[in-house]
Design a protein around this motif. Structure first.
Motif, mmCIF file in Angstrom:
data_model
loop_
_atom_site.group_PDB
_atom_site.id
_atom_site.type_symbol
_atom_site.label_atom_id
_atom_site.label_comp_id
_atom_site.label_asym_id
_atom_site.label_seq_id
_atom_site.Cartn_x
_atom_site.Cartn_y
_atom_site.Cartn_z
ATOM 1 N N PRO A 1 1.251 -1.000 -0.156
ATOM 2 C CA PRO A 1 -0.287 -0.011 -0.419
ATOM 3 C C PRO A 1 0.871 0.946 -0.421
ATOM 4 C CG PRO A 1 -0.742 -1.367 1.630
ATOM 5 C CD PRO A 1 0.294 -2.063 0.930
ATOM 6 N N GLY A 2 0.458 2.136 -0.777
ATOM 7 C CA GLY A 2 1.143 3.519 -0.576
ATOM 8 C C GLY A 2 1.986 3.410 -1.878
ATOM 9 N N THR A 3 2.417 2.673 -2.898
ATOM 10 C CA THR A 3 3.359 2.647 -3.748
ATOM 11 C C THR A 3 3.307 3.017 -4.703
ATOM 12 O OG1 THR A 3 4.325 0.212 -2.574
ATOM 13 C CG2 THR A 3 5.062 0.657 -4.905
ATOM 14 N N PHE A 4 3.824 3.541 -5.445
ATOM 15 C CA PHE A 4 3.886 3.983 -7.059
ATOM 16 C C PHE A 4 4.792 3.568 -7.977
ATOM 17 C CE2 PHE A 4 3.909 6.976 -11.140
ATOM 18 C CZ PHE A 4 2.902 7.204 -10.638
ATOM 19 N N GLU A 5 4.276 2.273 -8.553
ATOM 20 C CA GLU A 5 4.470 1.609 -9.754
ATOM 21 C C GLU A 5 4.644 2.163 -11.123
ATOM 22 O OE1 GLU A 5 5.226 -1.404 -8.796
ATOM 23 O OE2 GLU A 5 3.859 -1.589 -7.094
ATOM 24 N N MET A 6 6.833 2.822 -11.066
ATOM 25 C CA MET A 6 7.092 2.797 -12.102
ATOM 26 C C MET A 6 7.371 1.926 -13.122
ATOM 27 S SD MET A 6 7.472 5.962 -14.113
ATOM 28 C CE MET A 6 7.218 5.716 -15.694
ATOM 29 N N VAL A 7 6.912 1.531 -14.310
ATOM 30 C CA VAL A 7 6.879 0.839 -15.183
ATOM 31 C C VAL A 7 8.064 1.622 -16.635
ATOM 32 C CG1 VAL A 7 7.168 -0.892 -17.000
ATOM 33 C CG2 VAL A 7 4.969 -0.270 -14.698
ATOM 34 N N ARG A 8 9.471 1.203 -17.226
ATOM 35 C CA ARG A 8 10.273 1.363 -18.572
ATOM 36 C C ARG A 8 9.524 0.382 -19.133
ATOM 37 N NH1 ARG A 8 15.693 3.115 -14.806
ATOM 38 N NH2 ARG A 8 14.820 4.508 -14.062
ATOM 39 N N GLY A 9 8.342 1.015 -19.470
ATOM 40 C CA GLY A 9 8.021 -0.101 -21.504
ATOM 41 C C GLY A 9 8.978 0.103 -21.561
ATOM 42 N N SER A 10 8.689 -1.451 -23.029
ATOM 43 C CA SER A 10 9.731 -1.295 -24.688
ATOM 44 C C SER A 10 9.541 0.337 -25.284
ATOM 45 C CB SER A 10 9.480 -1.994 -24.474
ATOM 46 O OG SER A 10 8.132 -2.503 -25.200
ATOM 47 N N ALA A 11 8.012 0.996 -25.328
ATOM 48 C CA ALA A 11 7.529 1.556 -25.943
ATOM 49 C C ALA A 11 7.163 3.128 -25.124
ATOM 50 C CB ALA A 11 6.378 1.064 -27.023
ATOM 51 N N THR A 12 6.443 2.560 -23.778
ATOM 52 C CA THR A 12 5.887 3.180 -22.917
ATOM 53 C C THR A 12 6.359 3.683 -21.776
ATOM 54 O OG1 THR A 12 4.425 2.008 -21.908
ATOM 55 C CG2 THR A 12 4.074 3.025 -23.944
ATOM 56 N N ALA A 13 6.669 4.800 -21.003
ATOM 57 C CA ALA A 13 6.465 5.247 -19.873
ATOM 58 C C ALA A 13 5.394 4.937 -19.301
ATOM 59 C CB ALA A 13 7.529 6.075 -19.227
ATOM 60 N N PHE A 14 4.826 3.981 -17.658
ATOM 61 C CA PHE A 14 3.873 4.125 -17.241
ATOM 62 C C PHE A 14 3.848 3.748 -16.187
ATOM 63 C CE2 PHE A 14 0.170 1.283 -15.979
ATOM 64 C CZ PHE A 14 -0.847 1.920 -16.915
ATOM 65 N N GLY A 15 2.863 4.168 -15.325
ATOM 66 C CA GLY A 15 3.129 4.781 -13.728
ATOM 67 C C GLY A 15 1.377 4.669 -13.457
ATOM 68 N N TYR A 16 1.085 3.712 -12.180
ATOM 69 C CA TYR A 16 0.394 3.091 -11.356
ATOM 70 C C TYR A 16 0.079 3.576 -10.096
ATOM 71 C CZ TYR A 16 0.812 -1.168 -11.082
ATOM 72 O OH TYR A 16 1.317 -2.543 -10.566
ATOM 73 N N ALA A 17 -1.000 3.679 -9.267
ATOM 74 C CA ALA A 17 -0.950 3.672 -7.793
ATOM 75 C C ALA A 17 -2.936 3.886 -7.651
ATOM 76 C CB ALA A 17 -0.944 5.166 -7.569
ATOM 77 N N VAL A 18 -2.263 2.805 -6.713
ATOM 78 C CA VAL A 18 -3.340 1.946 -5.714
ATOM 79 C C VAL A 18 -4.597 3.105 -4.900
ATOM 80 C CG1 VAL A 18 -5.338 0.169 -5.503
ATOM 81 C CG2 VAL A 18 -3.745 -0.232 -7.303
ATOM 82 N N SER A 19 -5.160 3.159 -4.712
ATOM 83 C CA SER A 19 -5.765 4.253 -3.991
ATOM 84 C C SER A 19 -6.586 3.314 -2.745
ATOM 85 C CB SER A 19 -7.316 4.968 -4.840
ATOM 86 O OG SER A 19 -8.255 4.122 -3.917
ATOM 87 N N PRO A 20 -6.699 3.355 -1.113
ATOM 88 C CA PRO A 20 -7.275 3.096 -0.065
ATOM 89 C C PRO A 20 -8.584 1.699 -0.315
ATOM 90 C CG PRO A 20 -6.006 4.582 0.424
ATOM 91 C CD PRO A 20 -6.163 4.659 -0.650
ATOM 92 N N THR A 21 -9.276 3.011 -1.516
ATOM 93 C CA THR A 21 -10.757 2.543 -1.820
ATOM 94 C C THR A 21 -10.626 1.497 -2.886
ATOM 95 O OG1 THR A 21 -10.750 4.346 -3.290
ATOM 96 C CG2 THR A 21 -11.404 4.764 -0.957
ATOM 97 N N GLY A 22 -9.437 1.187 -3.562
ATOM 98 C CA GLY A 22 -9.307 0.260 -4.562
ATOM 99 C C GLY A 22 -9.508 0.984 -6.368
ATOM 100 N N SER A 23 -9.363 1.971 -6.092
ATOM 101 C CA SER A 23 -9.127 2.452 -7.324
ATOM 102 C C SER A 23 -7.895 2.844 -8.270
ATOM 103 C CB SER A 23 -9.751 4.112 -7.593
ATOM 104 O OG SER A 23 -11.257 3.911 -7.172
ATOM 105 N N THR A 24 -7.596 2.886 -9.378
ATOM 106 C CA THR A 24 -6.175 2.193 -9.741
ATOM 107 C C THR A 24 -6.407 4.232 -10.442
ATOM 108 O OG1 THR A 24 -6.106 0.287 -10.041
ATOM 109 C CG2 THR A 24 -4.607 1.521 -11.932
ATOM 110 N N PHE A 25 -5.333 4.951 -10.644
ATOM 111 C CA PHE A 25 -4.673 5.659 -10.907
ATOM 112 C C PHE A 25 -3.193 5.405 -12.173
ATOM 113 C CE2 PHE A 25 -7.025 9.071 -8.513
ATOM 114 C CZ PHE A 25 -7.561 8.380 -7.761
ATOM 115 N N TRP A 26 -4.015 6.427 -13.507
ATOM 116 C CA TRP A 26 -2.722 5.507 -13.987
ATOM 117 C C TRP A 26 -2.459 6.585 -15.175
ATOM 118 C CZ3 TRP A 26 -3.384 5.184 -19.319
ATOM 119 C CH2 TRP A 26 -4.594 4.985 -19.937
ATOM 120 N N PHE A 27 -0.882 6.054 -15.764
ATOM 121 C CA PHE A 27 -0.480 7.782 -16.636
ATOM 122 C C PHE A 27 -0.128 6.659 -18.078
ATOM 123 C CE2 PHE A 27 2.167 8.434 -14.518
ATOM 124 C CZ PHE A 27 4.337 7.847 -15.476
ATOM 125 N N ALA A 28 -0.045 7.484 -18.948
ATOM 126 C CA ALA A 28 0.941 6.240 -19.415
ATOM 127 C C ALA A 28 1.873 7.659 -20.868
ATOM 128 C CB ALA A 28 0.824 5.678 -20.731
#
Length: 386
Positions: free
Chosen positions: A194-221
């Motif tokens: 919990p409380g982790t921001f996940e940053m993915v160095r993808g092969s074609a994108t930079a992708f990040g996401y975080a999950v709120s305490p209520t279970g909503s995933t906020f993401w960007f690419a």
């Protein structure tokens, strides 16, 4: 008492209003939109420096309560392998921890704080012209109305009207080479930490996401591609954006494709822009702040936090100097080096191409430029350095 008109009722304008009001100035906010923005909009992360600035204005607690905390950054590569894990911000003080929330939510909290403190906010007031003289500055709005104050602050964003009035030959915003997508879903992965921001160095994108305490995933690419036209953005749909994103994300062994596939209509697209050089920030009685003066591409995730720093430093400069002109000069001297460093850092990260061992950053993954003097500079009880 010095009177101040702020053109722009977004994050920067509202925070500046709180700061100037605390410093004892008469403040009014004039916002172009006819009503408060109720769109879901993009989410953002407030870094420690932004929360520290809000703390000086007694506004950190309501903002902290509106968002959810981020305490850890985890970087993975396109294969899903973990590259690094590091703490985010100061865990000792809950009011200076990183926060994640919708931009509209942040503006709503700041607006409520401003109104509670008696700050006047007027909507439907789009700045179109301004004229200054030895005793003040007169702003003219699109509805034909005018207002006169001692000082005019432009917190009117990337496409600032006041910037063009202060410096008509200033270069326009520059496309930074990436399209940026934001989305939200309740069907995303459950966080291992919990409380982790996940940053993915993808092969074609930079992708990040975080999950709120209520279970909503906020993401960007962030995707390197040609700039989207205004017409393309207006005509875009969640289905269209997903159709372009999913083939890029499915190349990698990460949760990114599943998160985007699970997203419904809460998906938006925009372009990354910056302002690499704005020669003039102010005249004798007009000043631009925030994205109007020093917009960076979103890679460092520092736009809102930098605007909050601006607000505190500006209020202190006006409080601690003898004249408006001296205050604006002191403000620019203190802010330009740091904001220039942020623009440059974000541009480097935006131009980098994603790779398993590359240096693509994004959002909450990135730290602001180092500045050991920042806490002292922002501290409300201290005077600005001369």
């Amino acid at each position: 008492m010095t009177s101040v008109l702020i053109a722009g009722g977004g994050v920067g304008g509202l925070t500046a209003a709180l700061a100037l009001h605390k410093a004892g100035f008469e403040v009014a906010v004039y916002e172009a939109h006819p009503v408060a923005d109720a769109d879901i909009g993009a989410f953002l992360t407030l870094a420690r420096n932004g929360m520290l600035a809000l703390a000086q204005l007694d506004a950190a607690r309501p903002v902290a309560e509106a968002g959810f905390p981020l305490t850890t950054l985890r970087l993975t590569d396109a294969t899903g392998a973990e590259i690094a894990v590091r703490p985010m911000g100061d865990h000792g003080d809950p009011l200076t921890r990183y926060r994640c929330l919708l931009r509209a939510e942040l503006c709503a909290v700041l607006r409520e704080e401003a109104l509670r403190r008696g700050i006047r906010i007027r909507h439907g007031k789009r700045l179109v012209a301004a004229a200054e003289d030895a005793t003040g500055v007169t702003a003219r709005f699109g509805d034909g109305g005018t207002a006169r104050r001692d000082l005019l602050i432009g917190a009117d964003g990337l496409n600032s009207t006041l910037r063009t009035l202060i410096d008509p030959v200033a270069a326009p915003p520059r496309y930074a080479g990436q399209r940026v997508f934001y989305g939200y879903t309740a069907e995303g992965p459950r966080p291992e930490r919990p409380g982790t921001f996940e940053m993915v160095r993808g092969s074609a994108t930079a992708f990040g996401y975080a999950v709120s305490p209520t279970g909503s995933t906020f993401w960007f690419a962030r995707v390197a591609d040609d700039e989207l036209s205004t017409e393309e953005i207006a005509a875009g749909t969640a289905a269209r954006w997903k159709a372009g994103l999913l083939p890029l994300l499915r190349r990698d062994a990460t949760p990114a494709a599943d998160i985007v596939a699970a997203t419904g209509d809460r998906l938006m697209a925009t372009n990354a822009h910056d302002l690499p050089a704005v020669p003039r920030w102010h005249t004798s009685r007009m000043l631009i702040i925030g994205d109007a003066a020093h917009a960076a591409s979103p890679a460092t995730g520092q736009g809102a936090s930098m605007a909050m720093e601006d607000a505190v430093v500006l209020a202190k400069a006006l409080r601690d100097t003898d004249t408006i002109e001296a205050a604006l000069e002191a403000y620019e001297r203190l802010r330009r080096p740091r904001t220039n460093a942020n623009i440059a850092a974000s541009a480097r990260m935006t131009s980098a191409r994603p790779s398993p061992t590359g240096s693509v950053g994004g959002g909450a993954a990135s730290r602001p430029p180092d500045d050991d003097d920042l806490p002292r500079l922002l501290a409300w009880i201290s005077r600005l350095p001369t």
